[in-house]
Scaffold this active site. Structure first.
Site, PDB file in Angstrom:
ATOM      1  N   ASP A  74       0.815  -1.214   0.000  1.00 21.97           N
ATOM      2  CA  ASP A  74       0.000   0.000   0.000  1.00 21.97           C
ATOM      3  C   ASP A  74       0.848   1.264   0.000  1.00 21.97           C
ATOM      4  O   ASP A  74       2.034   1.250   0.321  1.00 21.97           O
ATOM      5  CB  ASP A  74      -0.966   0.012   1.196  1.00 21.97           C
ATOM      6  N   GLU A 132      -0.505  -2.044   5.329  1.00 17.22           N
ATOM      7  CA  GLU A 132       0.522  -1.921   6.364  1.00 17.22           C
ATOM      8  C   GLU A 132       0.484  -0.541   7.001  1.00 17.22           C
ATOM      9  O   GLU A 132       0.763  -0.385   8.184  1.00 17.22           O
ATOM     10  CB  GLU A 132       1.912  -2.202   5.767  1.00 17.22           C
TER      11      GLU A 132
END
Length: 392
Positions: A74, A132
């Site tokens: 991400d 994350e």
């Protein structure tokens, strides 16, 4: 196997990911791009873990244990101003933490391992983890809850993270904590507003808030052991509306970073007492939202020493400087609560002008890719070899 070609392809894929970053839990195109890469390599995979997560499975030519390699996928809600020719085309979203590099290097590690399957004793899992950056929930726990390791429990997990403070060719490997506990808080202080000329009729939320902020700094300066890392940071203070109106409410947002669980507990307890008592003494009230974030990322001593040995054999002891841990948060810490493993840093400094992680001008030195790909692929093979030897 042409490692230079593999590195070149990894750089190209990284730049593609960098141009089209996606936020936590929205990594749909990123996941599709990863899957296309794996399909081209004939690496079997499963999808849907934590929404957009992908698990690829490489079976070695020999029976053995299981090692998992993780990359986060991400990006962050940051407007990029790095000046890179492949800068983000998604407005307000940027790979400012190197997850694009982690992902592309892990795909490249998959290429290397597929070509070296006859050296693999067991199974290698390639874990592409979403969310994350979405502390305190993250994606690792959800992946485990949804059964990503069902029937294939890893014996050891490895992860690497680009590190702008280290030159290319150097690594940060250490036993014990390498990243910190990362908690966060939000305070809504409620006073009593009124006319700026009549403060005696009010309870000024700005004054109360500033006293709270000042008092919170005494936790580190006067309550914590100077040899135990702890940080209390206020990142946002919003209050007031007009020059002639005393503020009724104030919002304070921040983060608390610690290394040990004992220090985390102490700071959390002092935080609540200080906030409650200061606001009460000044005639205000407060709503406290305290979120326990990622746990500290604690490396296994045995496997940290093992990874140190792998890197030393590849590049010599000079590639492994003695470093101190960071108090940045990392969702990989939740994986390490359940499975032994190692999280290490990969030097990616561009030299002069290097900006830190999460900066809108953050850049990665792509010369580091060769080191990251070689170290992780060799680390996986060496780990499985050691696990095989320990069976006998």
């Amino acid at each position: 196997m042409n490692i230079n070609q593999i590195v070149e392809e990894a750089v190209d894929f990284r730049r593609e990911l960098h141009r089209f970053p996606e936020l936590s839990d929205e990594e749909f195109e990123t996941s599709e791009r990863i899957q296309k890469q794996l399909q081209a390599l004939d690496i079997p995979f499963e999808t849907g873990f934590a929404g957009t997560g992908v698990l690829a499975i490489i079976e070695g030519k020999h029976e053995g244990k299981t090692v998992g390699l993780r990359a986060d996928i991400d990006a962050l809600p940051i407007h990029e101003v790095s000046g890179e020719s492949f800068s983000s085309e998604n407005e307000g979203v940027m790979h400012a933490c190197g997850h694009d590099a982690h992902t592309s290097m892990l795909v490249a590690v998959g290429k290397v391992l597929m070509e070296r399957r006859d050296e693999i004793h067991g199974t290698v899992l390639l874990i592409f983890q979403p969310a994350e950056e979405k502390s305190p929930t993250g994606g690792s726990q959800r992946m485990m809850d949804e059964g990503i390791f069902k029937g294939r429990e890893p014996d050891v997990l490895l992860a690497q993270h680009v590190w702008p403070g280290l030159p290319v060719g150097q690594f940060g490997v250490m036993a014990g904590p390498i990243m910190g506990n990362s908690d966060r808080f939000k305070l809504i202080i409620k006073g009593s507003g009124g006319h700026a000329s009549m403060p005696n009729d009010t309870v000024d939320a700005i004054i109360v808030g500033t006293q709270v902020v000042n008092a919170l700094q005494t936790i580190v300066s006067r309550n914590s052991d100077p040899f135990e890392p702890a940080v209390v940071t206020v990142g946002k203070f919003q209050a007031g509306s007009q020059h002639n109106v005393i503020a009724e409410t104030a919002e304070i947002v921040g983060t608390i970073r610690t290394q040990s669980n004992e220090m985390k507990a102490l700071v959390k307890e002092r935080f609540h007492k200080i906030v409650d008592n200061v606001t009460e003494a000044m005639g205000a009230s407060v709503e406290i939202e305290y979120l326990d974030g990622y746990p500290a990322t604690v490396n296994s001593g045995k496997w940290a020493e093992h990874m140190h040995g792998t890197i030393s054999k590849l590049y010599g002891e000079e590639a492994l400087p003695d470093l101190r841990p960071s108090l940045a948060g990392e969702d990989f810490g939740r994986f390490l609560l359940k499975y032994p493993g190692v999280y290490y840093w990969l030097g990616t400094s561009i030299g002069e002008g290097q900006k830190p992680l999460h900066n809108p001008s953050f850049r990665v030195n792509e010369d580091a890719f060769k080191y990251g790909i070689e170290a992780m692929s060799q680390g996986a093979i060496d780990t499985l070899e050691t696990l095989k030897e320990n069976q006998h």
